[in-house]
Design an enzyme around this catalytic site. Structure first.
Site, PDB file in Angstrom:
ATOM      1  N   GLU A  33       0.758  -1.162   0.270  1.00 10.04           N
ATOM      2  CA  GLU A  33       0.102  -0.083  -0.047  1.00 10.04           C
ATOM      3  C   GLU A  33       0.793   1.386   0.024  1.00 10.04           C
ATOM      4  OE1 GLU A  33      -2.844   0.122   3.351  1.00 10.04           O
ATOM      5  OE2 GLU A  33      -3.956   1.903   2.488  1.00 10.04           O
ATOM      6  N   ASN A  53     -12.462  -1.262  -1.005  1.00 11.75           N
ATOM      7  CA  ASN A  53     -11.805  -1.752   0.098  1.00 11.75           C
ATOM      8  C   ASN A  53     -12.374  -1.233   1.532  1.00 11.75           C
ATOM      9  OD1 ASN A  53      -9.199  -2.853   1.813  1.00 11.75           O
ATOM     10  ND2 ASN A  53      -9.258  -0.464   2.479  1.00 11.75           N
ATOM     11  N   GLU A  54     -12.549  -2.223   2.451  1.00 10.39           N
ATOM     12  CA  GLU A  54     -13.016  -1.977   3.723  1.00 10.39           C
ATOM     13  C   GLU A  54     -14.231  -0.713   3.579  1.00 10.39           C
ATOM     14  OE1 GLU A  54     -10.139  -1.310   6.785  1.00 10.39           O
ATOM     15  OE2 GLU A  54      -9.542  -3.669   6.443  1.00 10.39           O
ATOM     16  N   TYR A  71      -6.989  -8.809  11.510  1.00 10.21           N
ATOM     17  CA  TYR A  71      -5.634  -8.800  11.895  1.00 10.21           C
ATOM     18  C   TYR A  71      -5.434  -9.313  13.427  1.00 10.21           C
ATOM     19  CZ  TYR A  71      -4.604  -5.438   8.230  1.00 10.21           C
ATOM     20  OH  TYR A  71      -3.983  -4.926   7.087  1.00 10.21           O
ATOM     21  N   GLU A  93      -6.200  -9.017   3.601  1.00  7.49           N
ATOM     22  CA  GLU A  93      -5.525  -8.290   4.779  1.00  7.49           C
ATOM     23  C   GLU A  93      -5.382  -9.258   5.944  1.00  7.49           C
ATOM     24  OE1 GLU A  93      -5.942  -4.285   5.247  1.00  7.49           O
ATOM     25  OE2 GLU A  93      -6.557  -3.905   3.443  1.00  7.49           O
ATOM     26  N   GLN A 139       2.183  -6.209   5.598  1.00  8.12           N
ATOM     27  CA  GLN A 139       2.259  -5.819   4.061  1.00  8.12           C
ATOM     28  C   GLN A 139       3.732  -6.343   3.638  1.00  8.12           C
ATOM     29  OE1 GLN A 139       1.161  -1.710   3.225  1.00  8.12           O
ATOM     30  NE2 GLN A 139      -0.882  -1.997   4.189  1.00  8.12           N
TER      31      GLN A 139
HETATM   32  O1  AHR Z   1      -2.849  -2.776   6.068  1.00  9.81           O
HETATM   33  C1  AHR Z   1      -3.208  -1.399   6.612  1.00  9.81           C
HETATM   34  C2  AHR Z   1      -4.773  -0.869   6.710  1.00  9.81           C
HETATM   35  O2  AHR Z   1      -5.466  -1.998   7.459  1.00  9.81           O
HETATM   36  C3  AHR Z   1      -5.431  -0.752   5.324  1.00  9.81           C
HETATM   37  O3  AHR Z   1      -5.008   0.152   4.626  1.00  9.81           O
HETATM   38  C4  AHR Z   1      -6.773  -1.075   5.626  1.00  9.81           C
HETATM   39  O4  AHR Z   1      -7.797  -1.836   4.577  1.00  9.81           O
HETATM   40  C5  AHR Z   1      -6.851  -1.853   7.119  1.00  9.81           C
HETATM   41  O5  AHR Z   1      -7.692  -1.244   7.826  1.00  9.81           O
END
Ligand code: AHR
Length: 493
Positions: free
Chosen positions: A25, A172-173, A239, A297, A346
């Site tokens: 990103e 995205n999101e 995450y 992600e 990432q």
């Molecule tokens: O990976 C960092 C961020 O986490 C991304 O930009 C977003 O999609 C997520 O919340």
């Protein structure tokens, strides 16, 4: 002794190599400095892409790379990133540190970088703040071969032939940074935007819709019900946070005790439940499993390294991260009937990065080594593994002690990836290989002296892959000791 059976003659489907995908990103030092330094840089580079990073990535056989975000994607206007660099407008990267983005790395640079490292591009379009026309034109600019305003613009920018582009994300999101939408609203917008994401010539787009945040099962339900017949993949974001909460401190990347190790691995194992439950909902609308679950992600998210820009999400990477990667990849392998892609967050210098850079120096993190060890699973056939898991107990709580997946590659070699989550106890394993006579065994192991050992710019080889010397074959059984806090990959022929 942990007893396990691997049925070499029971194949459970192909492990899509895209499970070993990555994400880059416009965030912190991922693109700028991590990948792109520009042709005039003193850092050695190939056409502006840093040579050391390119070489490290080529070795990993990166199958697919997602770009330009993340939250950045829904604020990105692709036309700002084409044409002569000196004429490209600057923008504010509002999500990530409020820094100026000069757009020197744009569509052409991303697609060229993918060609150089030999990976498939996966572009995420702007649904949150962009227009339908803008998204439609982006795909036309990249993939249309004939005469049209966008194809002519591409040619004017020096690219005669179109690129191939398969994977395209429609936002995205969008439940969060991509517009704070309800699933019903997003599903309608998905249908509208995706209608204009065209297949030109023989270029066929695999459309990926914005899927749920973690356990938001109703998002999956609504999206599948409303638009399941019009999409190819649904993303899932989850995450691993040691604290388990987005508010307050998440936890240090490097300073932690066994309690935090345990909690973090427990949060990691939760991925299995998420994959299973979202898959169950998808099964209802798509029993033939045509729609892929795209975990685009995932990874560990800690407090940033002290003294660094909080908006840059720069964190170190320890042996614990190697376990997090191994556990997640085993989960994705084991659910390869539904999980068709994953992209760790990432690639360089951001979150659970596989590579860290500092000026002209580069290091490979423990997570990088896991991708190196696990790449043998790419496009291999998942094998059935039976065993009763042992427990890892800490302070009255218990989680699985071992994580495993196994596959057979095209040369009929069997690979078994095993994580020992327990940082105190080794585990002896006896694997009965059924359905194939095997003659040789070898193995690699990644471990370290302490749970928070890491590679630094001054000691970049502290956590590295070693040969597992104790693996033996006895009467078609693979027998070995999996050291505490380690990840092992066995090769059996
Ligand atoms: O990976 C960092 C961020 O986490 C991304 O930009 C977003 O999609 C997520 O919340």
């Amino acid at each position: 002794m942990l007893e396990m059976v691997i049925n070499a003659d029971i194949k459970k489907g192909k492990i899509n190599k895209n499970i070993y995908g990555h994400f880059s990103e416009h965030l912190g030092r991922c693109i700028y400095e991590g990948i792109w330094v520009g042709e005039d840089s003193e850092i050695p580079n190939v056409k502006g892409y840093r040579t050391d990073v390119v070489e490290a990535l080529k070795k990993l056989k990166v199958p697919v790379l997602r770009w330009p975000g993340g939250c950045f994607a829904d604020e990105y206007h692709w036309m700002d990133g084409i044409g002569p660099k000196e004429k490209r407008p600057c923008m504010i990267n509002t999500h990530w540190g409020g820094v100026v983005e000069n757009n020197h790395f744009g569509t052409g640079e991303f697609l060229e970088f993918c060609e150089i490292i030999g990976t498939e591009p996966y572009i995420c379009g702007n649904l949150g703040s962009g227009t339908v026309q803008e998204m439609q034109q982006w795909v036309e600019y990249i993939t249309f071969d004939g005469k049209s305003p966008m194809a002519d613009l591409r040619r004017a920018n020096g690219k005669e032939e179109p690129w191939k582009l398969k994977y395209f994300g429609i936002g995205n999101e969008n439940w969060g940074c991509g517009g704070n939408m309800r699933p019903e609203y997003y599903a309608d917008l998905y249908k509208r935007f995706s209608t204009y994401v065209r297949n030109f010539g023989d270029n066929t787009i695999y459309k990926i819709a914005c899927g749920p945040n973690g356990d938001n099962y109703s998002w999956t339900e609504v999206l599948m019900k409303e638009a399941g017949h019009l999409l190819h993949g649904i993303s899932l974001h989850y995450y691993t946070l040691p604290s388990g909460s987005w508010t307050g401190q998440k936890g240090s990347a490097t300073e932690f005790d066994e309690g935090e190790w345990f909690k973090t691995l427990k949060q990691t194992l939760y991925m299995e439940e998420l994959v299973k439950r979202h898959s169950t909902i998808m099964d209802k609308y798509d029993p033939e499993k045509k729609v892929g679950l795209i975990v685009d992600e995932w990874g560990a998210w800690y407090d940033v390294e002290p003294g660094t820009n909080p908006g840059f999400l720069y964190q170190q990477n320890t042996l614990r991260d190697a376990l997090i990667a191994g556990i997640n990849l085993n989960i994705f392998n084991n659910h390869c009937d539904r999980v068709q892609m994953s992209n760790i967050a990432q690639m360089v210098n951001v979150l659970q990065a596989i590579i860290l850079t500092e000026g002209d120096r580069m290091l490979l993190t423990p997570t990088y080594h896991i991708y190196d060890m696990f790449k043998v699973h790419q496009d291999a056939q998942l094998l059935s593994v039976d065993f009763e898991n042992i427990e890892y107990l800490y302070n009255g709580e218990k989680i699985h002690g071992i994580s495993v997946s196994s596959s057979m590659d095209i040369e009929e070699k069997i690979h078994v990836s095993i994580c020992n989550l327990n940082p105190m106890e080794d585990t002896e394993i006896d694997i009965d290989i059924r359905g194939k006579t095997v003659n040789s065994i070898s193995g690699n192991v990644l471990t370290a002296g302490a749970i928070n050992d890491m590679n630094t710019f001054d000691d970049s080889n502290k956590v590295k892959i070693d040969v597992l010397v104790n693996a033996q074959l006895k009467n078609n059984h693979a027998v070995c000791k999996i050291p505490s806090k380690s990840v092992v990959v066995l090769e059996i022929e």
